[in-house]
Design a protein around this motif. Structure first.
Motif, PDB file in Angstrom:
ATOM      1  N   SER A  23       0.866  -1.179   0.000  1.00 50.34           N
ATOM      2  CA  SER A  23       0.000   0.000   0.000  1.00 50.34           C
ATOM      3  C   SER A  23       0.910   1.238   0.000  1.00 50.34           C
ATOM      4  CB  SER A  23      -0.932  -0.072   1.207  1.00 50.34           C
ATOM      5  OG  SER A  23      -1.835   1.005   1.207  1.00 50.34           O
ATOM      6  N   ASP A  78       1.424  -8.936  -0.825  1.00 52.84           N
ATOM      7  CA  ASP A  78       0.221  -8.320  -0.239  1.00 52.84           C
ATOM      8  C   ASP A  78      -0.938  -9.313  -0.240  1.00 52.84           C
ATOM      9  OD1 ASP A  78      -0.538  -5.110   0.398  1.00 52.84           O
ATOM     10  OD2 ASP A  78      -2.213  -6.518   0.236  1.00 52.84           O
ATOM     11  N   SER A 123       0.019 -13.878   2.051  1.00 53.61           N
ATOM     12  CA  SER A 123       0.415 -13.168   3.263  1.00 53.61           C
ATOM     13  C   SER A 123       1.694 -13.751   3.862  1.00 53.61           C
ATOM     14  CB  SER A 123      -0.711 -13.205   4.298  1.00 53.61           C
ATOM     15  OG  SER A 123      -0.869 -14.509   4.772  1.00 53.61           O
ATOM     16  N   ALA A 156       5.579  -3.182   5.991  1.00 52.23           N
ATOM     17  CA  ALA A 156       4.659  -2.063   5.734  1.00 52.23           C
ATOM     18  C   ALA A 156       3.229  -2.596   5.740  1.00 52.23           C
ATOM     19  CB  ALA A 156       4.990  -1.411   4.388  1.00 52.23           C
ATOM     20  N   LEU A 159      -2.437  -1.472   9.564  1.00 51.03           N
ATOM     21  CA  LEU A 159      -3.314  -1.843  10.674  1.00 51.03           C
ATOM     22  C   LEU A 159      -4.406  -2.771  10.169  1.00 51.03           C
ATOM     23  CD1 LEU A 159      -3.985   1.663  12.333  1.00 51.03           C
ATOM     24  CD2 LEU A 159      -2.244  -0.022  12.970  1.00 51.03           C
ATOM     25  N   VAL A 201     -13.076   8.662  10.563  1.00 47.92           N
ATOM     26  CA  VAL A 201     -13.676   7.714   9.621  1.00 47.92           C
ATOM     27  C   VAL A 201     -15.197   7.843   9.616  1.00 47.92           C
ATOM     28  CG1 VAL A 201     -14.019   5.268   9.132  1.00 47.92           C
ATOM     29  CG2 VAL A 201     -11.739   6.102   9.740  1.00 47.92           C
ATOM     30  N   TRP A 301       2.857 -11.534  12.677  1.00 47.83           N
ATOM     31  CA  TRP A 301       3.874 -12.337  11.982  1.00 47.83           C
ATOM     32  C   TRP A 301       5.306 -11.938  12.361  1.00 47.83           C
ATOM     33  CZ3 TRP A 301       6.847  -9.418   8.422  1.00 47.83           C
ATOM     34  CH2 TRP A 301       6.351  -8.134   8.164  1.00 47.83           C
ATOM     35  N   PHE A 416      -7.507  16.789  -1.377  1.00 48.07           N
ATOM     36  CA  PHE A 416      -8.134  15.561  -1.890  1.00 48.07           C
ATOM     37  C   PHE A 416      -8.439  15.590  -3.383  1.00 48.07           C
ATOM     38  CE2 PHE A 416      -9.206  15.746   2.644  1.00 48.07           C
ATOM     39  CZ  PHE A 416      -8.833  14.473   3.074  1.00 48.07           C
TER      40      PHE A 416
HETATM   41  C1  LIG Z   1     -11.550   5.148   6.175  1.00 49.86           C
HETATM   42  C2  LIG Z   1     -10.178   5.758   6.307  1.00 49.86           C
HETATM   43  C3  LIG Z   1      -9.960   7.053   5.866  1.00 49.86           C
HETATM   44  C4  LIG Z   1      -8.696   7.615   5.959  1.00 49.86           C
HETATM   45  N1  LIG Z   1      -8.499   8.886   5.519  1.00 49.86           N
HETATM   46  C5  LIG Z   1      -7.275   9.417   5.542  1.00 49.86           C
HETATM   47  C6  LIG Z   1      -7.032  10.713   5.019  1.00 49.86           C
HETATM   48  O1  LIG Z   1      -7.954  11.402   4.591  1.00 49.86           O
HETATM   49  N2  LIG Z   1      -5.760  11.192   5.018  1.00 49.86           N
HETATM   50  C7  LIG Z   1      -4.711  10.439   5.497  1.00 49.86           C
HETATM   51  O2  LIG Z   1      -3.567  10.908   5.437  1.00 49.86           O
HETATM   52  N3  LIG Z   1      -4.899   9.204   6.008  1.00 49.86           N
HETATM   53  C8  LIG Z   1      -6.148   8.691   6.047  1.00 49.86           C
HETATM   54  N4  LIG Z   1      -6.353   7.440   6.571  1.00 49.86           N
HETATM   55  C9  LIG Z   1      -5.194   6.720   7.138  1.00 49.86           C
HETATM   56  C10 LIG Z   1      -4.379   6.049   6.027  1.00 49.86           C
HETATM   57  O3  LIG Z   1      -5.236   5.267   5.245  1.00 49.86           O
HETATM   58  C11 LIG Z   1      -3.254   5.194   6.637  1.00 49.86           C
HETATM   59  O4  LIG Z   1      -2.415   6.041   7.390  1.00 49.86           O
HETATM   60  C12 LIG Z   1      -2.468   4.501   5.521  1.00 49.86           C
HETATM   61  O5  LIG Z   1      -3.283   3.565   4.858  1.00 49.86           O
HETATM   62  C13 LIG Z   1      -1.228   3.777   6.080  1.00 49.86           C
HETATM   63  O6  LIG Z   1      -0.558   3.168   5.028  1.00 49.86           O
HETATM   64  P1  LIG Z   1       0.315   1.844   5.253  1.00 49.86           P
HETATM   65  O7  LIG Z   1       0.976   1.560   3.938  1.00 49.86           O
HETATM   66  O8  LIG Z   1       1.163   1.981   6.456  1.00 49.86           O
HETATM   67  O9  LIG Z   1      -0.727   0.695   5.635  1.00 49.86           O
HETATM   68  P2  LIG Z   1      -2.037   0.156   4.884  1.00 49.86           P
HETATM   69  O10 LIG Z   1      -2.576   1.156   3.944  1.00 49.86           O
HETATM   70  O11 LIG Z   1      -2.923  -0.367   5.961  1.00 49.86           O
HETATM   71  O12 LIG Z   1      -1.503  -1.060   4.013  1.00 49.86           O
HETATM   72  C14 LIG Z   1      -1.020  -2.240   4.562  1.00 49.86           C
HETATM   73  C15 LIG Z   1      -0.980  -3.296   3.462  1.00 49.86           C
HETATM   74  O13 LIG Z   1      -0.373  -4.475   3.998  1.00 49.86           O
HETATM   75  C16 LIG Z   1      -1.116  -5.620   3.603  1.00 49.86           C
HETATM   76  N5  LIG Z   1      -0.864  -6.641   4.639  1.00 49.86           N
HETATM   77  C17 LIG Z   1      -1.191  -6.605   5.948  1.00 49.86           C
HETATM   78  N6  LIG Z   1      -0.700  -7.673   6.593  1.00 49.86           N
HETATM   79  C18 LIG Z   1      -0.051  -8.408   5.664  1.00 49.86           C
HETATM   80  C19 LIG Z   1       0.675  -9.643   5.717  1.00 49.86           C
HETATM   81  N7  LIG Z   1       0.866 -10.314   6.854  1.00 49.86           N
HETATM   82  N8  LIG Z   1       1.190 -10.137   4.562  1.00 49.86           N
HETATM   83  C20 LIG Z   1       1.030  -9.454   3.391  1.00 49.86           C
HETATM   84  N9  LIG Z   1       0.382  -8.273   3.300  1.00 49.86           N
HETATM   85  C21 LIG Z   1      -0.143  -7.759   4.417  1.00 49.86           C
HETATM   86  C22 LIG Z   1      -2.556  -5.142   3.500  1.00 49.86           C
HETATM   87  O14 LIG Z   1      -3.309  -5.967   2.619  1.00 49.86           O
HETATM   88  C23 LIG Z   1      -2.363  -3.698   2.970  1.00 49.86           C
HETATM   89  O15 LIG Z   1      -2.411  -3.636   1.566  1.00 49.86           O
HETATM   90  C24 LIG Z   1      -7.609   6.866   6.514  1.00 49.86           C
HETATM   91  C25 LIG Z   1      -7.842   5.558   6.968  1.00 49.86           C
HETATM   92  C26 LIG Z   1      -9.115   5.007   6.873  1.00 49.86           C
HETATM   93  C27 LIG Z   1      -9.348   3.604   7.370  1.00 49.86           C
END
Ligand SMILES: Cc1cc2nc3c(=O)[nH]c(=O)nc-3n(C[C@H](O)[C@H](O)[C@H](O)COP(=O)(O)OP(=O)(O)OC[C@H]3O[C@@H](n4cnc5c(N)ncnc54)[C@H](O)[C@@H]3O)c2cc1C
Length: 443
Positions: A23, A78, A123, A156, A159, A201, A301, A416
């Motif tokens: 992501s 992913d 995963s 990465a 949550l 949210v 994990w 946005f």
């Molecule tokens: C409804 C909503 C609205 C939001 N709006 C905003 C906003 O307006 N502005 C903003 O800045 N932030 C916003 N956020 C927060 C933002 O989405 C997060 O901060 C961001 O997604 C974090 O990115 P990340 O890459 O750390 O994790 P994530 O986006 O959570 O990605 C983690 C990835 O890891 C994968 N994964 C998990 N565990 C495993 C595993 N064991 N093996 C393989 N793959 C795995 C998942 O499938 C996922 O694709 C929002 C969040 C939500 C829920």
């Protein structure tokens, strides 16, 4: 230390980099690393100064030392079969055309079509940092795992969030059914739809539903007397969010703690739900969406010793695992899953991905006997103050300590665009390809 994969030979053995989570944070780490190892300016790094090109002006070139290309193989794992624009979830569950756009299959992302980059659908279920091996379960293989050896790992995985805050499907096809079921349930609600939870949210879910389906009665209920009550933000941000939500046509009930939801019948005998609140108030509705549950880091994990009591990865400012982890310097983590200050944000995750790529690249240089090997220069993450960009229908509210609070349609455009940030993120990560002003896929 000189590594056997030194890139000075004509066909060096590539370093194997495993990125868990494709992501914002994971893609940023992978693609910025790909840039650096190919002598390009990292896509999420500082913009080129006047007179510099994309291919020049990297830090090492500025210091007068040529940066060698470094051979790497990047594997991204992913659980989903595509990049999902998580921020867009409140709109994806209300609008099918947008849902289609917000999830792009990895195979359709031009930036990932590189011979040394592969994406595995499945995963990571365990990690042995001593042997540098991850246990990988391919999608559909149940609990059966295979070993994925690596030289460096970037975690990465974000949550774990519940439905309907985030769709739970792991394939795009299923996800489109999941979101359309929600849209149907929410929009055929004769007595209205109720969103429970006035955090960021819940506010966005209520506002997007009302924006796309103005005919639906939408109510947001919150147990405290201010919205965003759990966030360390000034009251003016919370108050302005409330004003904008009401202007958008959402009914807001503050200080309403939901006690129970029962099946009921309305005066005409139609089936519906009866919501009862701790203050004695009752409300009929057909659709209730909970936007209240606490999200937990996706770190089951990882070795327990690398985590804090809440399950977040205890990285240092260079995003490296705690020193007691075997081969700590080979393990980095970014994004929502790390213990760090500030409100969790996608901009933060992408920024950390860039820092992780830079720091990993410095380590690769150091272990490949390049002229810059002596002095790795790491980027260190600063403390992050509370800041937010919140979409409330056609408007947005933004706050950060240096800029104070602003709100309005122009703030919406800046933060946005017209698609809840999809194009902004797509372009920032250059998912359409490094060179082009990235092309955004058609919905
Ligand atoms: C409804 C909503 C609205 C939001 N709006 C905003 C906003 O307006 N502005 C903003 O800045 N932030 C916003 N956020 C927060 C933002 O989405 C997060 O901060 C961001 O997604 C974090 O990115 P990340 O890459 O750390 O994790 P994530 O986006 O959570 O990605 C983690 C990835 O890891 C994968 N994964 C998990 N565990 C495993 C595993 N064991 N093996 C393989 N793959 C795995 C998942 O499938 C996922 O694709 C929002 C969040 C939500 C829920």
């Amino acid at each position: 230390m000189v590594d056997s994969r030194a890139p000075s030979t004509s066909t060096p053995t590539p370093f194997r980099v495993l990125v868990v989570g494709g992501s914002y944070g994971g893609l940023s780490a992978a693609l910025n690393l790909q840039d650096l190892c190919n002598g390009r300016r990292p896509r999420c790094g500082p913009a080129p100064a006047e007179g510099e090109t994309e291919q020049s002006g990297t830090e090492t070139e500025q210091s007068g030392v040529e940066t060698p290309n470094i051979a790497i193989d990047i594997t991204i794992v992913d659980e989903r079969d595509g990049f999902y624009h998580l921020i867009g979830s409140p709109l994806a569950v209300a609008d099918q055309a947008y849902a289609q756009k917000a999830w792009v299959l990895y195979k359709d992302i031009p930036a990932l079509r590189e011979p040394n980059v592969r994406v595995l659908h499945g995963s990571v279920q365990g990690l042995d940092p001593k042997r540098k091996v991850a246990a990988f379960a391919a999608r559909g293989s149940g609990t059966q795992t295979t070993d994925l050896p690596y030289d460096y790992l970037v975690a990465a995985a974000g949550l774990r969030r519940v439905w309907p805050v985030v769709p739970q499907s792991l394939r795009k096809k299923q996800y489109l059914f999941e979101t359309s079921d929600y849209t149907r349930a929410a929009t055929t609600a004769r007595h209205g739809a109720v969103i429970v939870g006035g955090g960021a949210v819940g506010i966005e879910m209520a506002a997007e539903l009302k924006l796309v389906h103005p005919e639906v009665k939408v109510t947001l209920v919150h147990s405290r007397d201010k919205l965003l009550s759990a966030e360390p933000l000034p009251d003016e941000v919370k108050d302005r969010s409330l004003e904008l939500l009401r202007e958008a046509g959402v009914d807001v009930l503050l200080a309403h703690r939901l006690e129970r939801t029962d099946d009921a019948r309305d005066a005409s005998g139609n089936a519906c739900l009866s919501l009862r609140f701790a203050n004695g108030h009752t409300l009929l509705a057909d659709h209730v969406a909970m936007a209240v549950s606490k999200s937990v880091p996706s770190t089951a994990w990882l070795p327990r010793g690398a985590l804090d009591d809440d399950g977040y990865v205890r990285v240092d400012a260079t995003l490296t695992f705690p020193p007691e982890t075997p081969n700590a310097a080979h393990h980095l983590a970014v994004g929502d899953m790390i213990r760090w200050s500030g409100i969790k944000r996608c901009g933060g995750a992408m920024h950390m991905g860039y820092y992780a790529a830079h720091n990993l690249h410095q380590r690769l240089l150091a272990s490949s006997s390049s002229p810059t090997a002596e002095t790795p220069k790491f980027l260190e993450l600063a403390e992050v103050p509370p800041m937010i960009g919140l979409a409330v229908g056609k408007n947005a509210v933004s706050y950060w300590p240096g800029g104070g609070m602003t709100s309005g349609e122009d703030v919406m455009t800046v933060f946005f665009g017209d698609d809840l940030g999809f194009t902004i993120c797509w372009n920032h990560l250059r998912l359409g390809g490094y060179k082009s002003v990235p092309e955004v896929p058609k919905a």
